[in-house]
Design a protein around this motif. Structure first.
Motif, PDB file in Angstrom:
ATOM      1  N   THR A 225       0.827  -1.220   0.000  1.00 21.96           N
ATOM      2  CA  THR A 225       0.000   0.000   0.000  1.00 21.96           C
ATOM      3  C   THR A 225       0.855   1.260   0.000  1.00 21.96           C
ATOM      4  O   THR A 225       0.385   2.336   0.370  1.00 21.96           O
ATOM      5  N   SER A 226       2.106   1.152  -0.423  1.00 10.37           N
ATOM      6  CA  SER A 226       2.982   2.330  -0.432  1.00 10.37           C
ATOM      7  C   SER A 226       2.529   3.379  -1.427  1.00 10.37           C
ATOM      8  O   SER A 226       2.970   4.530  -1.355  1.00 10.37           O
ATOM      9  N   HIS A 227       1.609   3.020  -2.329  1.00 11.94           N
ATOM     10  CA  HIS A 227       1.159   3.978  -3.344  1.00 11.94           C
ATOM     11  C   HIS A 227       0.341   5.113  -2.750  1.00 11.94           C
ATOM     12  O   HIS A 227      -0.105   6.012  -3.481  1.00 11.94           O
ATOM     13  N   ILE A 228       0.114   5.098  -1.419  1.00  9.76           N
ATOM     14  CA  ILE A 228      -0.542   6.226  -0.776  1.00  9.76           C
ATOM     15  C   ILE A 228       0.263   7.501  -1.004  1.00  9.76           C
ATOM     16  O   ILE A 228      -0.288   8.607  -1.021  1.00  9.76           O
ATOM     17  N   ASP A 229       1.575   7.348  -1.166  1.00 14.68           N
ATOM     18  CA  ASP A 229       2.441   8.475  -1.552  1.00 14.68           C
ATOM     19  C   ASP A 229       2.664   8.380  -3.050  1.00 14.68           C
ATOM     20  O   ASP A 229       3.201   7.389  -3.550  1.00 14.68           O
ATOM     21  N   MET A 230       2.276   9.399  -3.770  1.00 15.71           N
ATOM     22  CA  MET A 230       2.358   9.345  -5.233  1.00 15.71           C
ATOM     23  C   MET A 230       3.804   9.235  -5.730  1.00 15.71           C
ATOM     24  O   MET A 230       4.047   8.814  -6.861  1.00 15.71           O
ATOM     25  N   ASN A 231       4.766   9.593  -4.873  1.00 14.00           N
ATOM     26  CA  ASN A 231       6.177   9.505  -5.269  1.00 14.00           C
ATOM     27  C   ASN A 231       6.857   8.254  -4.715  1.00 14.00           C
ATOM     28  O   ASN A 231       8.083   8.190  -4.639  1.00 14.00           O
ATOM     29  N   HIS A 232       6.064   7.261  -4.335  1.00 17.49           N
ATOM     30  CA  HIS A 232       6.650   6.112  -3.653  1.00 17.49           C
ATOM     31  C   HIS A 232       7.661   5.358  -4.513  1.00 17.49           C
ATOM     32  O   HIS A 232       8.643   4.824  -4.003  1.00 17.49           O
ATOM     33  N   LEU A 233       7.447   5.285  -5.826  1.00 15.22           N
ATOM     34  CA  LEU A 233       8.396   4.551  -6.671  1.00 15.22           C
ATOM     35  C   LEU A 233       9.742   5.266  -6.751  1.00 15.22           C
ATOM     36  O   LEU A 233      10.801   4.620  -6.776  1.00 15.22           O
ATOM     37  N   GLN A 234       9.722   6.599  -6.757  1.00 19.48           N
ATOM     38  CA  GLN A 234      10.978   7.345  -6.736  1.00 19.48           C
ATOM     39  C   GLN A 234      11.716   7.130  -5.411  1.00 19.48           C
ATOM     40  O   GLN A 234      12.944   7.043  -5.369  1.00 19.48           O
ATOM     41  N   TYR A 235      10.939   7.016  -4.331  1.00 11.98           N
ATOM     42  CA  TYR A 235      11.564   6.748  -3.036  1.00 11.98           C
ATOM     43  C   TYR A 235      12.187   5.350  -3.009  1.00 11.98           C
ATOM     44  O   TYR A 235      13.267   5.149  -2.431  1.00 11.98           O
ATOM     45  N   PHE A 236      11.524   4.380  -3.623  1.00 16.66           N
ATOM     46  CA  PHE A 236      12.092   3.034  -3.664  1.00 16.66           C
ATOM     47  C   PHE A 236      13.375   3.020  -4.482  1.00 16.66           C
ATOM     48  O   PHE A 236      14.331   2.311  -4.140  1.00 16.66           O
ATOM     49  N   ARG A 237      13.404   3.790  -5.557  1.00 12.25           N
ATOM     50  CA  ARG A 237      14.639   3.861  -6.344  1.00 12.25           C
ATOM     51  C   ARG A 237      15.753   4.502  -5.515  1.00 12.25           C
ATOM     52  O   ARG A 237      16.910   4.060  -5.557  1.00 12.25           O
ATOM     53  N   PHE A 238      15.411   5.502  -4.733  1.00 15.65           N
ATOM     54  CA  PHE A 238      16.394   6.137  -3.848  1.00 15.65           C
ATOM     55  C   PHE A 238      16.903   5.155  -2.799  1.00 15.65           C
ATOM     56  O   PHE A 238      18.110   5.048  -2.560  1.00 15.65           O
ATOM     57  N   VAL A 239      15.997   4.405  -2.185  1.00 14.88           N
ATOM     58  CA  VAL A 239      16.408   3.423  -1.178  1.00 14.88           C
ATOM     59  C   VAL A 239      17.308   2.358  -1.812  1.00 14.88           C
ATOM     60  O   VAL A 239      18.304   1.923  -1.217  1.00 14.88           O
ATOM     61  N   GLY A 240      16.964   1.934  -3.031  1.00 14.94           N
ATOM     62  CA  GLY A 240      17.820   0.974  -3.727  1.00 14.94           C
ATOM     63  C   GLY A 240      19.216   1.516  -3.955  1.00 14.94           C
ATOM     64  O   GLY A 240      20.217   0.791  -3.818  1.00 14.94           O
ATOM     65  N   ARG A 241      19.304   2.804  -4.287  1.00 11.03           N
ATOM     66  CA  ARG A 241      20.616   3.413  -4.480  1.00 11.03           C
ATOM     67  C   ARG A 241      21.395   3.479  -3.168  1.00 11.03           C
ATOM     68  O   ARG A 241      22.612   3.266  -3.142  1.00 11.03           O
ATOM     69  N   VAL A 242      20.712   3.793  -2.080  1.00  8.16           N
ATOM     70  CA  VAL A 242      21.388   3.870  -0.786  1.00  8.16           C
ATOM     71  C   VAL A 242      21.937   2.500  -0.391  1.00  8.16           C
ATOM     72  O   VAL A 242      23.096   2.380   0.023  1.00  8.16           O
ATOM     73  N   VAL A 243      21.113   1.450  -0.523  1.00  9.39           N
ATOM     74  CA  VAL A 243      21.583   0.104  -0.179  1.00  9.39           C
ATOM     75  C   VAL A 243      22.728  -0.308  -1.104  1.00  9.39           C
ATOM     76  O   VAL A 243      23.732  -0.885  -0.664  1.00  9.39           O
ATOM     77  N   GLY A 244      22.593  -0.011  -2.406  1.00  6.06           N
ATOM     78  CA  GLY A 244      23.664  -0.342  -3.345  1.00  6.06           C
ATOM     79  C   GLY A 244      24.946   0.408  -3.037  1.00  6.06           C
ATOM     80  O   GLY A 244      26.042  -0.160  -3.106  1.00  6.06           O
TER      81      GLY A 244
END
Length: 654
Positions: free
Chosen positions: A499-518
């Motif tokens: 249900t993360s789509h409650i934030d319309m920018n959630h996919l951009q945040y996931f890409r950011f989190v992926g970059r941080v972990v990487g």
């Protein structure tokens, strides 16, 4: 030959002491008394020394010489045999080996020379194989001799492995044939395998060394028992005459008391680290020959195995006839296939497989059986994983974690193309949002640079501690429930929130989190972050299994197992191939397969129902979030490199 004063326009020919005089070479041959080198007067255009740049000269001159037609003279067979004999001598270092190779390649321009050289190389290989087999037989006898309360001692081992000149010579011979006669190298290695001259004896030794190393490393009884069974199986194999283990080393004078073995076994020799090092040095060149003989088929098997796990393939999981609708919904790009089974393997019989795939299976079995010895060799000399032991790259599951990690770090450093640094300036109170905006503006190349972090209003120099703190804060903030990015059922492991789509920018945040972990993996920084096993598998591109649902929801996994094993009237439960989704007070129906809400779950298709509903919980229900995370992660860490690890190792890496 290097000490001889060879005039320009002449070619040096080795002269064996006591052998034929240079007169046998040709009427214009002369001998240099100090060096024992016969010199054949040849036209300047045929001067091999100048062609190779040995006598000096400019690059332009070398190119001019290479463009000319060189006439290669015929050389007597006995002289060519002397040349191949240099490869087996102990002073044959890397420099001399390159020079001998250059001469051999030049002489092979004449057909008679080429055939004579190949005959000489083949003869040397067979002779050395028999000698090596005798040596290995002595070592194997030391390792497996069992007497009442005593065994051969350290002195016997040291005598039998005092040097590895013959083993190195055999390796150089095989390498030469592979470089000069690649099509004949396969035949030569094949003849060695058919003769059983030393491959079988080498495995005998490896089985004994493997068992001793397991004892030294304190492995448990189950692993030791498997190693001993392999050693016993090897001992029962029929051996060639040259591989019998009647060794003069087993004399009463060389016996010594032994210490009890582990896990209920008998007494075993206790070797020092230095003696283990000598054993490994003896076996290393022979293992390299083995890899040359069997390594060619590794890619073929990998291709066959990928066919077995490719969606749409007849052998792909979930493609069985009689399935209700598509067995598995189209998976995200990170995970090639979903499987209910614990393991996927080739089902074809040996008779239907090509020779290269069978050779590859033998290679995989070899690596699996002697992984302790092979990993110890790699641990001592990490560079051999990319060179001598490169076939092991195809089977990373048999590499120890520390060897994988060292290889991973080395590849990241060697592939780094961007230098300089990137500065991140953030306020401590808003570190997540500010880091998100600054990371979003960076290219993948920027993320591979050294990163310097500064907390605004906090003077100081980032010598590594500030960056570690920044990673630690981010790794906690990404799981902050206020962002609704990740969900958990046990409070310990996380996966993307459906249900993360409650934030319309959630996919951009996931890409950011992926970059941080990487970036944390890239910079060897640890995070306070633990994901579910299925999510680690998505990062690695590994198949998802039904058992992985336990890491997300243990109670749900337990209920599914009981449902799978239950009998009776399944229809009475009124289940369909669909799920009800409760989101923010609204209930929606989601089909697990096309028209799933109208397809009842029965006793016949309940296994398929468990597949698709597990797949929904771990993959298709969070597909967009996983894709965005992986886009960011792969911006920093190459996918082919991270796939070396399994999900447990990846958790340690992160």
């Amino acid at each position: 030959a290097e000490d001889a004063a060879v005039a320009p326009g002449t070619a040096a020919v080795p002269v064996t002491p006591g052998g034929p005089t240079p007169a046998a070479v040709g009427p214009e041959a002369t001998v240099t008394p100090e060096s024992g080198v016969g010199v054949v007067n040849t036209p300047p255009a045929a001067a091999t020394a100048e062609d190779d740049g040995v006598a000096g000269g400019t690059e332009e001159g070398d190119e001019e010489e290479d463009s000319k037609q060189v006439s290669v003279p015929g050389i007597p067979r006995v002289a060519l045999q002397s040349l191949t004999g240099l490869l087996t001598m102990s002073p044959c270092n890397a420099g001399l080996y390159r020079k001998v190779m250059a001469v051999i390649k030049q002489l092979c321009g004449e057909e008679g020379n080429s055939e004579a050289l190949m005959d000489g190389l083949r003869g040397e290989a067979l002779k050395l194989s028999e000698m090596v087999s005798d040596r290995l037989g002595s070592v194997a006898a030391v390792l497996e001799a069992e007497n009442v309360g005593v065994r051969t001692g350290r002195f016997a081992v040291q005598r039998s492995i005092s040097n590895n000149v013959r083993e190195q010579g055999l390796l150089r011979i095989i390498q030469t044939v592979n470089d000069v006669y690649p099509e004949r190298c396969v035949q030569l290695l094949g003849s060695l395998k058919e003769e059983g001259i030393f491959f079988d004896t080498m495995e005998h030794c490896l089985a004994g060394v493997e068992e001793r190393m397991l004892i030294m490393n304190g492995e448990d009884g189950a692993i030791l028992e498997k190693a001993r069974k392999r050693a016993a199986k090897r001992a029962r194999r029929p051996r060639t005459a040259s591989a019998t283990f009647s060794s003069p080393l087993l004399s009463p004078q060389l016996m010594s008391p032994m210490t009890p073995g582990a896990a209920g076994g008998g007494a075993k020799p206790v070797f020092s680290r230095a003696e283990v090092t000598s054993l490994l040095a003896l076996l290393e060149p022979l293992i390299e020959v083995f890899f040359m003989a069997y390594g060619a088929g590794a890619e073929d098997e990998a291709a066959t195995a990928s066919e077995a796990t490719t969606p749409g393939s007849p052998r792909a999981a979930g493609a069985e006839p009689g399935a209700v609708g598509p067995a598995v919904p189209p998976p995200v790009s990170a995970s090639p296939v979903f499987s209910l089974d614990m393991d996927l393997s080739l089902n074809a019989s040996d008779g239907s497989l090509s020779a290269s795939v069978r050779r590859s299976r033998d290679l995989r079995t070899f690596i699996k059986n002697y992984r302790t010895v092979l990993n110890e060799m790699i641990r001592r000399t990490p560079s051999i994983l990319e060179t001598k032991f490169s076939p092991m790259e195809k089977y990373p599951k048999y590499l120890d974690f520390d060897n994988k990690r060292a290889y991973f770090r080395k590849k990241l450093r060697s592939d780094r193309e961007h230098f300089g640094s990137v500065k991140i300036r953030v306020h401590r109170a808003t570190v997540f949002e500010e880091s998100y905006h600054q990371f979003s503006a960076r290219t993948p190349g920027d993320l591979q640079r050294k990163m310097v972090v500064e907390f605004i209003g906090e003077p100081g120099i980032d010598a590594g501690g500030v960056r570690r703190e920044w990673f630690l804060i981010l790794s906690r903030e990404m799981f902050n429930p206020n962002y609704a990015l990740f969900s958990t059922s046990d409070g310990l492991t996380f996966q993307p929130n459906p249900t993360s789509h409650i934030d319309m920018n959630h996919l951009q945040y996931f890409r950011f989190v992926g970059r941080v972990v990487g970036k944390a993996v890239y910079d060897d920084q640890l995070l306070d972050a633990h994901f579910t096993p299925s999510f680690y598998k998505h990062i690695l591109g590994r198949p998802i299994e039904f058992q992985d649902i336990e890491g997300i929801d243990p109670q749900f996994y337990k209920a599914l197992k009981e449902f799978l094993q239950s009998g009776g009237d399944i229809e009475a439960l009124s289940l369909t191939f669909s799920v009800n989704r409760e989101e923010f007070g609204r209930s929606t129906v989601h089909d697990l397969i096309p028209n799933g809400r109208n397809i009842d779950v029965t006793d016949e298709n309940k296994a398929e129902y468990i597949k698709v509903i597990s797949h929904y919980r771990m993959t298709s229900g969070i597909e967009e979030q996983i894709k965005s995370f992986l886009e960011g992660f792969y911006d920093v860490v190459p996918r082919d490199l991270i796939s070396l690890f399994n999900e447990r190792e990846l958790e340690l890496l992160i």
